[in-house]
Design an enzyme around this catalytic site. Structure first.
Site, PDB file in Angstrom:
ATOM      1  N   ASN A 240       2.891   9.947   4.166  1.00 28.38           N
ATOM      2  CA  ASN A 240       2.817   8.483   4.199  1.00 28.38           C
ATOM      3  C   ASN A 240       3.798   8.030   5.272  1.00 28.38           C
ATOM      4  O   ASN A 240       5.012   8.132   5.091  1.00 28.38           O
ATOM      5  CB  ASN A 240       3.223   7.949   2.827  1.00 28.38           C
ATOM      6  CG  ASN A 240       2.706   6.571   2.508  1.00 28.38           C
ATOM      7  OD1 ASN A 240       3.098   6.005   1.497  1.00 28.38           O
ATOM      8  ND2 ASN A 240       1.835   6.010   3.312  1.00 28.38           N
TER       9      ASN A 240
ATOM     10  N   ASN B  90       1.895  -4.008   5.551  1.00 27.99           N
ATOM     11  CA  ASN B  90       0.786  -3.068   5.609  1.00 27.99           C
ATOM     12  C   ASN B  90       0.336  -2.881   7.056  1.00 27.99           C
ATOM     13  O   ASN B  90       0.690  -3.664   7.945  1.00 27.99           O
ATOM     14  CB  ASN B  90      -0.394  -3.573   4.778  1.00 27.99           C
ATOM     15  CG  ASN B  90      -0.226  -3.311   3.302  1.00 27.99           C
ATOM     16  OD1 ASN B  90       0.399  -2.332   2.897  1.00 27.99           O
ATOM     17  ND2 ASN B  90      -0.778  -4.183   2.477  1.00 27.99           N
TER      18      ASN B  90
ATOM     19  N   CYS C 106       6.418  -0.745  -1.556  1.00 35.64           N
ATOM     20  CA  CYS C 106       5.943   0.564  -1.108  1.00 35.64           C
ATOM     21  C   CYS C 106       7.001   1.598  -1.470  1.00 35.64           C
ATOM     22  O   CYS C 106       8.107   1.578  -0.919  1.00 35.64           O
ATOM     23  CB  CYS C 106       5.699   0.542   0.398  1.00 35.64           C
ATOM     24  SG  CYS C 106       5.213   2.137   1.088  1.00 35.64           S
ATOM     25  N   GLY C 107       6.671   2.489  -2.396  1.00 32.89           N
ATOM     26  CA  GLY C 107       7.643   3.466  -2.882  1.00 32.89           C
ATOM     27  C   GLY C 107       8.072   4.470  -1.828  1.00 32.89           C
ATOM     28  O   GLY C 107       9.268   4.707  -1.612  1.00 32.89           O
TER      29      GLY C 107
ATOM     30  N   GLU D 178      -5.618   2.865  -0.334  1.00 31.94           N
ATOM     31  CA  GLU D 178      -4.621   1.800  -0.272  1.00 31.94           C
ATOM     32  C   GLU D 178      -5.180   0.538   0.355  1.00 31.94           C
ATOM     33  O   GLU D 178      -5.754   0.577   1.452  1.00 31.94           O
ATOM     34  CB  GLU D 178      -3.389   2.253   0.515  1.00 31.94           C
ATOM     35  CG  GLU D 178      -2.450   3.141  -0.273  1.00 31.94           C
ATOM     36  CD  GLU D 178      -1.041   3.137   0.296  1.00 31.94           C
ATOM     37  OE1 GLU D 178      -0.503   2.039   0.556  1.00 31.94           O
ATOM     38  OE2 GLU D 178      -0.496   4.235   0.508  1.00 31.94           O
ATOM     39  N   ARG D 179      -4.979  -0.567  -0.328  1.00 33.26           N
ATOM     40  CA  ARG D 179      -5.327  -1.854   0.256  1.00 33.26           C
ATOM     41  C   ARG D 179      -4.347  -2.139   1.400  1.00 33.26           C
ATOM     42  O   ARG D 179      -3.203  -1.691   1.381  1.00 33.26           O
ATOM     43  CB  ARG D 179      -5.268  -2.977  -0.785  1.00 33.26           C
ATOM     44  CG  ARG D 179      -3.877  -3.237  -1.334  1.00 33.26           C
ATOM     45  CD  ARG D 179      -3.838  -4.429  -2.258  1.00 33.26           C
ATOM     46  NE  ARG D 179      -2.456  -4.737  -2.619  1.00 33.26           N
ATOM     47  CZ  ARG D 179      -2.095  -5.817  -3.302  1.00 33.26           C
ATOM     48  NH1 ARG D 179      -3.013  -6.673  -3.715  1.00 33.26           N
ATOM     49  NH2 ARG D 179      -0.829  -6.039  -3.582  1.00 33.26           N
TER      50      ARG D 179
ATOM     51  N   CYS E 155       0.992   7.977  -1.810  1.00 30.92           N
ATOM     52  CA  CYS E 155       1.345   6.608  -2.171  1.00 30.92           C
ATOM     53  C   CYS E 155       2.381   6.663  -3.280  1.00 30.92           C
ATOM     54  O   CYS E 155       2.092   7.147  -4.381  1.00 30.92           O
ATOM     55  CB  CYS E 155       0.108   5.829  -2.623  1.00 30.92           C
ATOM     56  SG  CYS E 155       0.477   4.145  -3.181  1.00 30.92           S
TER      57      CYS E 155
ATOM     58  N   THR F 211       4.116   4.176  -5.047  1.00 28.35           N
ATOM     59  CA  THR F 211       3.851   3.359  -6.234  1.00 28.35           C
ATOM     60  C   THR F 211       2.609   3.860  -6.963  1.00 28.35           C
ATOM     61  O   THR F 211       2.485   3.695  -8.177  1.00 28.35           O
ATOM     62  CB  THR F 211       3.674   1.874  -5.859  1.00 28.35           C
ATOM     63  OG1 THR F 211       2.639   1.755  -4.870  1.00 28.35           O
ATOM     64  CG2 THR F 211       4.971   1.272  -5.330  1.00 28.35           C
TER      65      THR F 211
END
Length: 283
Positions: A39, A91, A100-101, A214-215, A224, A226
């Protein structure tokens, strides 16, 4: 690795609008690239407030993998009056978003690189305060408590700083995540606001494979933060695991989520995994 991107007049005249647009807005911008289990994020030190935070087109151009730096999102590190720093997350579509984790974990590594912190951090994100620790490349990030988990026949829905739909998928390796994920992301009851969508396959009593649509990215990401946090809690709620430390295998590696449960509330939730510097440059 240090990379310098130079866009001269001859080059931009033969490239799509994104190149010319970046060059016309910023003469020079220092950036850093970090990734957490695949990520990836464009990181910018904005403590002097020099970056145009309201320019969504610019942010989207910088995140573009073909005509910009490339990333699942862009993160600004800013000063905070009482904490170590502030996190502002966008984003890849250029819009400021929810928590965002993995981005938070990467920002902790970035803050250490900038010598803002040593081995511990407390910072503010859009969903509130977060504590974190870092040792070598492993960053542990404390997430928000989760007090509401909605279970349905086909899925689970909960918010771990960002909204997440969680459902099982047996043939997860060959699953058309882009098509199926988009259908759920834009469908009822989520519609315009949308949700992130996680598909899960159980591997063992305390390990699960996860793929996430992911949106804001509008496609699959390799990981991801979260999302895996939501999956770990959802699997515990569904009694698919009795463990309070859960391993999550994502496309970009493995993350771990630990938590305590008190009166049905998930507290002391930690997202744990690698966060690594990739390269830096000037665009």
């Amino acid at each position: 690795m240090n990379v310098v991107f130079n866009f001269n007049d001859d080059l931009t005249s033969h490239k799509p609008l994104e190149y010319s647009y970046i060059c016309s807005i910023i003469m020079e911008q220092k950036f850093y690239k970090y990734q957490g289990t695949g990520n990836d994020f464009v990181m910018i030190d904005n403590r002097l407030q020099t970056f145009d935070k309201n320019n969504t087109k610019l942010i989207a151009s910088l995140c573009d993998r073909r005509f910009g730096i490339g990333g699942d999102g862009l993160i600004l590190l800013e000063n905070h009056n009482s904490l170590d720093f502030k996190m502002v997350y966008y984003n890849a579509d250029g819009n400021e978003s929810t928590m965002c984790g993995n981005g938070g974990r990467c920002l902790v590594a970035f803050a250490k690189h900038l010598e803002i912190i040593k081995n511990k951090a407390t910072f503010e994100a859009v969903d509130g305060l977060h504590n974190a620790t870092i040792k070598d490349d492993i960053v542990s990030l404390q997430m928000q408590d989760v007090d509401t988990v909605n279970t349905y026949k086909t899925h689970v829905f909960l918010n771990t700083g960002s909204p997440h739909h969680v459902q099982f998928e047996d043939d997860i390796a060959n699953f058309d995540i882009r098509t199926k994920g988009a259908k759920i992301r834009y469908g009822a009851p989520y519609h315009t606001e949308g949700t992130n969508v996680n598909f899960v396959k159980k591997l063992s009593d305390n390990a699960f494979r996860v793929r996430t649509y992911e949106r804001g990215v509008e496609g699959e990401t390799l990981s991801c933060g979260t999302g895996v946090t939501a999956v770990a809690i959802a699997m515990h709620v569904l009694n698919e695991t009795s463990n309070t430390t859960v391993d999550l295998k994502v496309e970009g590696g493995t993350l771990q989520v630990s938590f305590n449960v008190e009166d049905g509330i998930y507290k002391n939730v930690w997202l744990i995994g690698p966060a690594k510097f990739v390269f830096e440059g000037t665009i």
